[in-house]
Design a protein around this motif. Sequence first.
Motif, mmCIF file in Angstrom:
data_model
loop_
_atom_site.group_PDB
_atom_site.id
_atom_site.type_symbol
_atom_site.label_atom_id
_atom_site.label_comp_id
_atom_site.label_asym_id
_atom_site.label_seq_id
_atom_site.Cartn_x
_atom_site.Cartn_y
_atom_site.Cartn_z
ATOM 1 N N ASP A 95 0.816 -1.212 0.000
ATOM 2 C CA ASP A 95 0.000 0.000 0.000
ATOM 3 C C ASP A 95 0.852 1.265 0.000
ATOM 4 O O ASP A 95 1.927 1.325 0.600
ATOM 5 C CB ASP A 95 -0.919 0.007 1.222
ATOM 6 C CG ASP A 95 -2.026 -1.031 1.124
ATOM 7 O OD1 ASP A 95 -2.190 -1.631 0.043
ATOM 8 O OD2 ASP A 95 -2.728 -1.254 2.127
ATOM 9 N N CYS A 96 0.310 2.281 -0.657
ATOM 10 C CA CYS A 96 1.025 3.538 -0.854
ATOM 11 C C CYS A 96 0.038 4.684 -0.646
ATOM 12 O O CYS A 96 -0.868 4.876 -1.458
ATOM 13 C CB CYS A 96 1.612 3.564 -2.263
ATOM 14 S SG CYS A 96 2.568 5.026 -2.644
ATOM 15 N N TYR A 97 0.215 5.424 0.436
ATOM 16 C CA TYR A 97 -0.749 6.453 0.794
ATOM 17 C C TYR A 97 -0.075 7.822 0.919
ATOM 18 O O TYR A 97 1.106 7.932 1.265
ATOM 19 C CB TYR A 97 -1.415 6.131 2.129
ATOM 20 C CG TYR A 97 -2.326 4.921 2.118
ATOM 21 C CD1 TYR A 97 -2.727 4.306 0.928
ATOM 22 C CD2 TYR A 97 -2.795 4.384 3.301
ATOM 23 C CE1 TYR A 97 -3.555 3.204 0.927
ATOM 24 C CE2 TYR A 97 -3.637 3.270 3.315
ATOM 25 C CZ TYR A 97 -4.009 2.682 2.118
ATOM 26 O OH TYR A 97 -4.833 1.581 2.127
ATOM 27 N N ALA A 98 -0.851 8.859 0.656
ATOM 28 C CA ALA A 98 -0.479 10.246 0.930
ATOM 29 C C ALA A 98 0.932 10.561 0.423
ATOM 30 O O ALA A 98 1.205 10.427 -0.771
ATOM 31 C CB ALA A 98 -0.616 10.524 2.427
ATOM 32 N N GLY A 99 1.834 10.971 1.326
ATOM 33 C CA GLY A 99 3.181 11.329 0.907
ATOM 34 C C GLY A 99 3.923 10.217 0.208
ATOM 35 O O GLY A 99 4.824 10.470 -0.597
ATOM 36 N N GLY A 100 3.541 8.968 0.487
ATOM 37 C CA GLY A 100 4.138 7.842 -0.233
ATOM 38 C C GLY A 100 3.865 7.921 -1.717
ATOM 39 O O GLY A 100 4.705 7.528 -2.540
ATOM 40 N N MET A 101 2.693 8.443 -2.074
ATOM 41 C CA MET A 101 2.383 8.616 -3.488
ATOM 42 C C MET A 101 3.271 9.684 -4.116
ATOM 43 O O MET A 101 3.607 9.611 -5.295
ATOM 44 C CB MET A 101 0.913 8.948 -3.674
ATOM 45 C CG MET A 101 -0.006 7.779 -3.375
ATOM 46 S SD MET A 101 -1.731 8.051 -3.867
ATOM 47 C CE MET A 101 -1.587 8.259 -5.650
ATOM 48 N N GLY A 102 3.680 10.661 -3.311
ATOM 49 C CA GLY A 102 4.625 11.650 -3.810
ATOM 50 C C GLY A 102 5.969 11.039 -4.135
ATOM 51 O O GLY A 102 6.597 11.385 -5.142
ATOM 52 N N LEU A 103 6.418 10.110 -3.288
ATOM 53 C CA LEU A 103 7.679 9.419 -3.557
ATOM 54 C C LEU A 103 7.623 8.667 -4.882
ATOM 55 O O LEU A 103 8.545 8.746 -5.689
ATOM 56 C CB LEU A 103 7.988 8.446 -2.420
ATOM 57 C CG LEU A 103 8.359 9.033 -1.065
ATOM 58 C CD1 LEU A 103 8.543 7.904 -0.048
ATOM 59 C CD2 LEU A 103 9.634 9.857 -1.155
ATOM 60 N N VAL A 104 6.542 7.926 -5.095
ATOM 61 C CA VAL A 104 6.394 7.153 -6.326
ATOM 62 C C VAL A 104 6.322 8.084 -7.535
ATOM 63 O O VAL A 104 6.954 7.845 -8.566
ATOM 64 C CB VAL A 104 5.150 6.249 -6.255
ATOM 65 C CG1 VAL A 104 4.895 5.567 -7.598
ATOM 66 C CG2 VAL A 104 5.318 5.201 -5.160
ATOM 67 N N GLY A 150 -8.114 17.225 7.097
ATOM 68 C CA GLY A 150 -8.169 18.673 7.015
ATOM 69 C C GLY A 150 -6.955 19.290 6.365
ATOM 70 O O GLY A 150 -6.692 20.489 6.517
ATOM 71 N N LEU A 151 -6.195 18.479 5.629
ATOM 72 C CA LEU A 151 -4.978 18.939 4.960
ATOM 73 C C LEU A 151 -5.131 18.841 3.447
ATOM 74 O O LEU A 151 -6.164 18.401 2.950
ATOM 75 C CB LEU A 151 -3.795 18.083 5.430
ATOM 76 C CG LEU A 151 -3.577 18.003 6.948
ATOM 77 C CD1 LEU A 151 -2.462 17.015 7.266
ATOM 78 C CD2 LEU A 151 -3.276 19.378 7.538
ATOM 79 N N ILE A 152 -4.113 19.233 2.717
ATOM 80 C CA ILE A 152 -4.087 19.080 1.260
ATOM 81 C C ILE A 152 -2.728 18.512 0.859
ATOM 82 O O ILE A 152 -1.722 18.745 1.534
ATOM 83 C CB ILE A 152 -4.347 20.405 0.513
ATOM 84 C CG1 ILE A 152 -3.330 21.486 0.920
ATOM 85 C CG2 ILE A 152 -5.780 20.882 0.746
ATOM 86 C CD1 ILE A 152 -3.433 22.771 0.109
ATOM 87 N N PRO A 153 -2.655 17.764 -0.248
ATOM 88 C CA PRO A 153 -1.384 17.171 -0.693
ATOM 89 C C PRO A 153 -0.524 18.172 -1.455
ATOM 90 O O PRO A 153 -0.138 17.954 -2.605
ATOM 91 C CB PRO A 153 -1.845 16.005 -1.577
ATOM 92 C CG PRO A 153 -3.138 16.475 -2.145
ATOM 93 C CD PRO A 153 -3.798 17.302 -1.075
ATOM 94 N N ALA A 154 -0.201 19.265 -0.819
ATOM 95 C CA ALA A 154 0.424 20.388 -1.516
ATOM 96 C C ALA A 154 1.826 20.084 -2.018
ATOM 97 O O ALA A 154 2.133 20.268 -3.204
ATOM 98 C CB ALA A 154 0.446 21.613 -0.601
#
Length: 261
Positions: A109-118, A140-144
Amino acid sequence: MEYQTLTVGIIDKVATVTLNRPDVRNAFNEHTINELSIAFHELGRNEMVRAIVLAANGPAFCAGADLNWMKKMAAYSHEENEADAMQLAQMLRTIYLCPKPVVAKVQGDCYAGGMGLVAACDIAVAVQEANFCLSEVKLGLIPATISPYVIKAMGENAARRYFLTAERFTAQEAHRIGFVHEVVAAEALDAKVAEVLKALVGNSPNAVREAKVLVRDIAHRPVDDVLLADTALRIAHIRASGEGREGVQSFLEKRKPGWLN
């Protein structure tokens, strides 16, 4: 250097950087971010390395930000939060701009910031069982900080959906929207990554490096006279380069090019 949150090794011109915090699903904190920046900076300069694999130990690839790190961030001032976010942004850029091709080996599984790494990697191979999620808005955040890379990888239309809904989606869906290049059975992951690496390592190191820059520089530019001149200059330079001359000459002489020796 000795890494606390990663393992780094080099075998047969391929470096492997492995996230090594399986007890927290390889969630990253400020130490992981710093070590990833150092590792990719050093490997990018290492002439022994032709390609880099970003992998992970344990059942999950990366769960995003570490909970303890997030608790600490909750007490940060605006300035401290900005500095902290900039460290993550710079790490992702280091991977994205690494002169060596980078392959993400997504075994879980790959979530949140992990998706940024990929997304910051050049090529992504995932197992069928992997799930993906941009979960930030649930908190309440955004993946900025990861958004420049994730939007490039999955496209604006898919990003509009998954940034807003925080839905979990499958590896098959990740492949459909272009976020990953290959989806394979778990038992085939090593073989598929090895196949990709064989192709990368067999090519001209200089041409691979310049081709990576080419994609980054040319994408989304208008096809105008400036672009034509730019591309003509790039091919002229590469033809006159040592590896460019050797590649053409070895092809004509039906022999292996020098970079394979």
